[in-house]
Motif scaffolding. Structure first.
Motif, mmCIF file in Angstrom:
data_model
loop_
_atom_site.group_PDB
_atom_site.id
_atom_site.type_symbol
_atom_site.label_atom_id
_atom_site.label_comp_id
_atom_site.label_asym_id
_atom_site.label_seq_id
_atom_site.Cartn_x
_atom_site.Cartn_y
_atom_site.Cartn_z
ATOM 1 N N GLY A 213 0.799 -1.216 0.000
ATOM 2 C CA GLY A 213 0.000 0.000 0.000
ATOM 3 C C GLY A 213 0.829 1.262 0.000
ATOM 4 N N LEU A 214 2.147 1.137 0.016
ATOM 5 C CA LEU A 214 3.025 2.308 -0.014
ATOM 6 C C LEU A 214 3.260 2.718 -1.468
ATOM 7 C CD1 LEU A 214 5.681 1.108 2.595
ATOM 8 C CD2 LEU A 214 3.651 2.512 3.005
ATOM 9 N N PRO A 215 3.201 4.005 -1.778
ATOM 10 C CA PRO A 215 3.384 4.448 -3.164
ATOM 11 C C PRO A 215 4.850 4.371 -3.576
ATOM 12 C CG PRO A 215 3.117 6.353 -1.728
ATOM 13 C CD PRO A 215 2.937 5.140 -0.866
ATOM 14 N N ARG A 216 5.212 3.360 -4.347
ATOM 15 C CA ARG A 216 6.591 3.180 -4.753
ATOM 16 C C ARG A 216 6.674 2.863 -6.246
ATOM 17 N NH1 ARG A 216 7.034 5.274 -0.581
ATOM 18 N NH2 ARG A 216 8.356 4.714 1.206
ATOM 19 N N THR A 217 7.675 3.458 -6.897
ATOM 20 C CA THR A 217 8.022 3.158 -8.280
ATOM 21 C C THR A 217 9.472 2.718 -8.304
ATOM 22 O OG1 THR A 217 6.476 4.796 -9.159
ATOM 23 C CG2 THR A 217 8.273 4.100 -10.609
ATOM 24 N N LEU A 218 9.771 1.668 -9.072
ATOM 25 C CA LEU A 218 11.140 1.193 -9.205
ATOM 26 C C LEU A 218 11.705 1.651 -10.540
ATOM 27 C CD1 LEU A 218 10.954 -2.456 -7.800
ATOM 28 C CD2 LEU A 218 11.347 -0.309 -6.582
ATOM 29 N N VAL A 219 12.891 2.236 -10.491
ATOM 30 C CA VAL A 219 13.630 2.600 -11.700
ATOM 31 C C VAL A 219 14.810 1.642 -11.783
ATOM 32 C CG1 VAL A 219 14.822 4.418 -12.963
ATOM 33 C CG2 VAL A 219 12.943 5.001 -11.400
ATOM 34 N N VAL A 220 14.779 0.749 -12.763
ATOM 35 C CA VAL A 220 15.791 -0.298 -12.880
ATOM 36 C C VAL A 220 16.817 0.130 -13.926
ATOM 37 C CG1 VAL A 220 16.220 -2.732 -13.368
ATOM 38 C CG2 VAL A 220 14.081 -2.041 -12.249
ATOM 39 N N ALA A 221 18.059 0.278 -13.482
ATOM 40 C CA ALA A 221 19.148 0.695 -14.366
ATOM 41 C C ALA A 221 20.037 -0.510 -14.641
ATOM 42 C CB ALA A 221 19.953 1.821 -13.727
ATOM 43 N N SER A 222 20.073 -0.935 -15.900
ATOM 44 C CA SER A 222 20.820 -2.128 -16.295
ATOM 45 C C SER A 222 21.957 -1.754 -17.229
ATOM 46 C CB SER A 222 19.900 -3.136 -16.998
ATOM 47 O OG SER A 222 18.806 -3.492 -16.184
#
Length: 412
Positions: free
Chosen positions: A159-168
């Motif tokens: 329920g926590l507002p989180r976005t993941l930015v994945v740097a490869s």
């Protein structure tokens, strides 16, 4: 002399080593292949550190320079630490390149002086997960078993507002920057070339004002806030004197997870979150759960709120470092017993009824915790006519706690 050269965020060093007089080159295979190591220089491919360090020691003893190639800034969660421990800082010439964290935030178009940075490479990923839960801007250095899928799975459904930015594969021709929800990241298979994952609350990804001190906000100057700082019903809130002692025994800190069971207003969970810990408030009433959410929002912290009755509501939660159990109820002893089994460090219980003290102490001790406690009876200054004060007594409260011996269940 050992030259430690950062290889940027790709394979090739930004500013290649000076190979004059070098007898040994140490680094990952991709770095050695890209660095143009001269034919006469012996190569050691980094795997286990001990053999590589022994090779460096032997080469130094026989003369000749050594070059160690590493990714990004080798002094930031890198090989400089172990080299300095083994050979001393004065034996090192360090030439850092752009750290992968700096590169990832640059690709995301964000400053990172206010970010929490945590390494999950070769470490228990729960610390990284808890920091991501607690802070709106976190960079995670990934590792096997602690990549985007694992982070996403742990954060999805909170329920926590989180976005993941994945740097490869940062800095290489195959570089990729992807913005995903935790659930989307959890559903993917990811390559080994993931460098760093940014975990963001996009609504709070920019600090409100310029910073003077890097990193997440400093802990608050005050805690054990007055009851008026929280929305609550009919004085059903842990009083600040009791809360102060409970916080001292819980010891919430960055990277920890704290359960607040029977949360009521969520005051303990909110205070733990203000001190940097991840917090979960468990409350059986719907209006109480809403108060927990409202109080967390009012204090600008993230608290996952679970509407449900313990002990059942605790079964699927991740293991806590510390647990606060407030209130009573017919299920108090089984709740304390479950919390005592799963807490890695401490359990604190408050109760008013003398008759329940022995059962609670037994539940704590049966899980191997060392028990202690006090009867806390305080009196506050209260005004009287004539500009004088009296002492107004508060109801006495038992505060019991159990702590796990330091060698058991300690965070990594």
């Amino acid at each position: 002399m050992i030259s430690v050269v950062g290889a940027g965020t790709g394979a090739a060093p930004v500013d290649g080593p000076d190979w004059r007089g070098v007898s040994l080159a140490v680094g990952a295979r991709r770095h050695l292949e890209a660095a143009g190591v001269p034919p006469g220089v012996r190569r050691v491919v980094l795997g286990p550190l001990a053999p590589a360090l022994d090779a460096v020691a032997a080469q130094l003893a026989s003369g000749g320079r050594v070059v160690v190639l590493a990714s990004g800034d080798p002094g930031f969660f890198g090989i400089v630490r172990v080299l300095a421990e083994r050979f001393g800082p004065r034996a090192l010439e360090v030439r850092p390149a752009v750290p992968s964290v700096a590169a990832a935030f640059a690709r995301a178009g964000l400053p990172w002086d206010d970010a929490a940075v945590v390494s999950a490479h070769g470490r228990d990923p729960r610390t990284a997960v808890n920091v991501c839960r607690a802070h709106p801007k976190t960079a995670v250095l990934t590792g096997p078993g602690a990549g985007p899928a694992e982070l996403g799975a742990a954060l999805a459904g909170t329920g926590l507002p989180r976005t993941l930015v994945v740097a490869s594969a940062l800095g290489s021709p195959g570089e990729r920057i992807e913005w995903l929800s935790p659930a989307e990241a959890a559903a993917r298979a990811w390559p080994d070339e993931v460098n760093v994952v940014l975990c963001l609350d996009e609504g709070r990804a920019l600090a409100a004002a310029p910073r003077a001190l890097a990193g997440p906000p400093r802990p608050p100057a005050q805690w054990a806030l007055p009851e008026e700082a929280f929305e609550h019903r009919d004085s059903m809130i842990t009083k600040y004197e009791v809360r102060a002692l409970a916080l001292a025994r819980l010891g919430p800190r960055r990277g920890d997870l704290v359960w607040d069971v029977g949360a009521g207003s969520g005051s303990v969970a909110v205070e733990c979150a203000r001190l940097g810990a991840a917090a979960i408030a468990v409350e059986r009433t719907a209006d109480g759960a809403e108060r927990c959410r409202a109080n967390a929002a009012a204090h600008g912290v993230d608290v996952q709120t679970v509407h449900g009755s313990a002990p059942g509501a605790l079964e699927r939660l991740p293991d806590p470092d510390a647990v606060f159990v407030g209130g009573g109820g017919g299920e108090l002893e089984p709740v304390v017993a479950l919390c005592a089994r799963r807490a890695r460090r401490a359990v604190v219980v408050t109760l008013a009824a003398l008759d329940r003290v022995p059962a609670v102490r037994a539940a704590l001790a049966s899980a191997g915790l060392r028990c202690d406690g006090v009867l806390l009876h305080s009196s506050r200054l209260a005004p009287l006519p004539g500009d004088v004060v009296r002492l107004a007594a508060r109801n006495p409260v038992f505060v019991l706690w159990g702590t796990r011996p330091a060698t058991e269940g300690a965070p990594s």
